[in-house]
Design a protein around this motif. Structure first.
Motif, mmCIF file in Angstrom:
data_model
loop_
_atom_site.group_PDB
_atom_site.id
_atom_site.type_symbol
_atom_site.label_atom_id
_atom_site.label_comp_id
_atom_site.label_asym_id
_atom_site.label_seq_id
_atom_site.Cartn_x
_atom_site.Cartn_y
_atom_site.Cartn_z
ATOM 1 N N HIS A 85 -5.680 -6.247 -2.630
ATOM 2 C CA HIS A 85 -5.244 -5.916 -1.272
ATOM 3 C C HIS A 85 -6.402 -6.044 -0.296
ATOM 4 C CE1 HIS A 85 -7.214 -2.030 -1.797
ATOM 5 N NE2 HIS A 85 -6.484 -1.789 -2.878
ATOM 6 N N LYS A 129 -4.505 6.469 4.160
ATOM 7 C CA LYS A 129 -4.838 5.735 2.956
ATOM 8 C C LYS A 129 -3.744 4.716 2.680
ATOM 9 C CE LYS A 129 -5.969 6.355 -1.929
ATOM 10 N NZ LYS A 129 -6.158 7.329 -3.037
ATOM 11 N N MET A 130 -4.132 3.520 2.287
ATOM 12 C CA MET A 130 -3.158 2.471 2.032
ATOM 13 C C MET A 130 -2.375 2.782 0.761
ATOM 14 S SD MET A 130 -3.774 -1.642 2.153
ATOM 15 C CE MET A 130 -5.233 -1.520 1.149
ATOM 16 N N ALA A 131 -1.054 2.719 0.846
ATOM 17 C CA ALA A 131 -0.200 3.008 -0.311
ATOM 18 C C ALA A 131 1.138 2.307 -0.136
ATOM 19 C CB ALA A 131 0.020 4.510 -0.464
ATOM 20 N N LYS A 132 1.654 1.774 -1.225
ATOM 21 C CA LYS A 132 2.944 1.097 -1.155
ATOM 22 C C LYS A 132 4.043 2.052 -0.721
ATOM 23 C CE LYS A 132 1.882 -2.494 -4.552
ATOM 24 N NZ LYS A 132 2.207 -3.107 -5.870
ATOM 25 N N ASN A 144 2.355 0.687 4.061
ATOM 26 C CA ASN A 144 1.185 0.157 4.769
ATOM 27 C C ASN A 144 0.222 -0.536 3.814
ATOM 28 O OD1 ASN A 144 0.062 2.286 3.374
ATOM 29 N ND2 ASN A 144 -0.904 3.244 5.146
ATOM 30 N N PHE A 145 0.763 -1.090 2.750
ATOM 31 C CA PHE A 145 -0.028 -1.769 1.728
ATOM 32 C C PHE A 145 0.042 -3.269 2.000
ATOM 33 C CE2 PHE A 145 -0.755 -3.824 -2.307
ATOM 34 C CZ PHE A 145 -1.703 -3.038 -2.942
ATOM 35 N N TYR A 146 -1.115 -3.874 2.280
ATOM 36 C CA TYR A 146 -1.114 -5.275 2.682
ATOM 37 C C TYR A 146 -2.045 -6.111 1.809
ATOM 38 C CZ TYR A 146 0.926 -3.296 6.922
ATOM 39 O OH TYR A 146 1.719 -2.619 7.811
ATOM 40 N N THR A 147 -1.574 -7.277 1.438
ATOM 41 C CA THR A 147 -2.395 -8.297 0.798
ATOM 42 C C THR A 147 -2.749 -9.350 1.840
ATOM 43 O OG1 THR A 147 -0.496 -9.645 0.153
ATOM 44 C CG2 THR A 147 -1.212 -7.923 -1.405
ATOM 45 N N ASP A 173 0.281 -11.144 3.074
ATOM 46 C CA ASP A 173 1.066 -10.304 3.981
ATOM 47 C C ASP A 173 0.575 -10.455 5.414
ATOM 48 O OD1 ASP A 173 2.615 -9.270 1.903
ATOM 49 O OD2 ASP A 173 1.290 -7.543 1.600
#
Length: 467
Positions: free
Chosen positions: A40, A274-277, A281-284, A287
């Motif tokens: 990510h 914090k980024m979390a699916k 708000n979880f981005y690669t 994305d």
């Protein structure tokens, strides 16, 4: 100005001095991806920081030998392969390829080697190290047949993290945590095989099993860089227990100081969280590209804040990155036009020339925020001078030359480094098993590879702008 970095071990800014500047390049180890899913953008913030570090070391005249590991065997990769119903290597290969694709998109300079933990030569090295630790009384085989490191026998354990061992508590994530181990903080060097591992196992003096995560990095770094290295990097989440364990097991084997400088990158937040699916708000990297942004814009957004300061990723910030790069591009276009015109004028007191302020800022613990502040102040002043026709061709050419200078080390390395070792050490041109990952990692001039970049189409070392 001398190069100065914040060393996590003493928690101080220290002047950088290579262990052996006359005989060896700077030896640098960076923790790479665990290939159980696509990396990510938080992972890539750390990789871009490490990229900046290597490039600036080289800009200041240092040769760098960098190793980045590929963790392809640990709990998550085994679980992922089991759930997918495919062999471990087939499962991890797709994410290795994705990592190299994304690194190429973000223009990250490739490492000299990408060792994989499943390579038999590194497994053998791990077994040798564990055997040495057992012989010294620093490790033991527990009732569950796994081998653990005795942290109570290593007095410096906890000093990197400035951690009080009496505060250690069970996480509940290790089977029989309080019964099989002598101390709750003892960490696994070799994990005994169980049914959940399937066919993922290697033979050892302690029975079939697999290495613990921590011993993998020690074995790979020491195999490729020697017993002592100059710089070890990673995210702040690696400090404890991973890097703490690396110090204990490496120095436990050799009796020598393992790393001279520890550098760690702060977390990436997304909209302040914090980024979390689960939060959406979880981005690669793909994305972000799907939103219409470029890899160049994402690189800038992840680079522009000092590496030790938490970075808050927002779409507004991505728009700001686009605007900043547009401003740089427009400035370069104006300079090129003046340099091309050859309109040599009489110098005036307002004539603008580059200084070393940008590079000096980066000498100070990679202070990219201050460096970019100087860059944009220079853009403002030179634009004003160009508006008043006070920049001549020589001055414009000087600014363009300064801007191009930072891309020189990348051009040179792309032409001379040749094929890079990945995974089990075979190059992509020889085995072709990494697909697009291998194509990026083995780029060189010549057959079976991509050509080196055209010097007329290079990019800025720090801000990824075409110069």
């Amino acid at each position: 100005m001398a190069l100065r970095f914040f060393n996590t071990y003493p928690r101080e800014i220290e002047e950088f001095e290579p262990r052996d500047p006359s005989a060896h390049p700077v030896r640098m180890y960076t923790c790479g991806p665990t290939v159980y899913s696509r990396a990510h953008i938080g992972n890539f913030r750390a990789y871009i920081f490490e990229d900046l570090l290597q490039r600036h070391l080289e800009l200041r005249g240092n040769k760098v030998h960098r190793v980045m590991n590929i963790t392809d065997v640990e709990d998550k990769t085994i679980r992922g392969a089991r759930e997918a119903g495919i062999p471990l290597q087939e499962f991890t290969e797709q994410f290795k390829a994705a990592f190299f694709e994304d690194a190429h998109t973000l223009r990250i300079k490739r490492a000299d080697e990408y060792p994989a933990a499943t390579d038999q030569r590194y497994i053998d090295r791990m077994i040798e190290m564990i055997s040495a630790l057992i012989s010294k009384g620093l490790a033991y085989q527990a009732d569950d047949k796994s081998v653990y490191f005795r942290i109570n026998k290593f007095p410096d354990y906890g000093k990197l993290a400035h951690f009080d061992l009496t505060q250690l508590q069970s996480t509940g994530r290790v089977k029989h945590d309080e019964y099989d181990k002598e101390h709750i903080g003892d960490f696994a060097l070799w994990k005994a095989w169980d049914e959940a591992d399937g066919n993922v196992k290697w033979e050892s003096p302690w029975g079939p099993g697999r290495p613990g995560w921590h011993i993998e990095c020690s074995a790979m770094s020491m195999a490729l860089l020697g017993d002592q290295i100059d710089i070890h990097c990673g995210g702040v989440d690696n400090i404890f227990p991973h890097h703490e364990a690396e110090i204990a097991q490496s120095e436990g084997v050799t009796g020598k100081k393992f790393v001279s400088y520890w550098l760690h990158c702060a977390h990436l937040l997304v909209d302040g969280q914090k980024m979390a699916k689960s939060l959406g708000n979880f981005y690669t990297v793909p994305d972000v590209l799907a939103k219409g942004y470029t890899g160049r814009e994402l690189r800038y957004a992840l680079l522009r804040v000092h590496y030790r300061v938490p970075l808050n990723f927002t779409w507004e910030g991505m728009n700001e990155a686009r605007e900043s790069l547009t401003r740089i591009d427009e400035w370069l276009a104006r300079l090129r036009q003046i340099a091309k015109g050859g309109n040599v004028q009489r110098p005036t007191t307002n004539d603008q020339h580059p200084t070393t302020a940008f590079e000096d800022a980066l000498d100070d613990d990679l202070n990219i925020s201050a460096a970019l502040g100087f860059l944009f102040e220079s853009i403002r002043e030179t634009n004003r001078a160009m508006d008043q026709n006070e920049i001549d061709a020589a001055s414009a050419s000087a600014w363009l030359a300064w801007f191009r200078m930072s891309s020189h080390s990348w051009q040179k390395s792309a032409r001379t480094h040749g094929a890079k070792r990945i995974g089990n050490g075979a190059t992509n041109s020889a085995r072709g098993s990494l697909g697009s990952a291998g194509k990026y990692a083995t780029r060189k001039t010549g057959q079976n590879s991509r050509a080196a970049p055209d010097p007329r189409n290079t990019f800025c070392l720090y801000c990824s702008s075409n110069a």
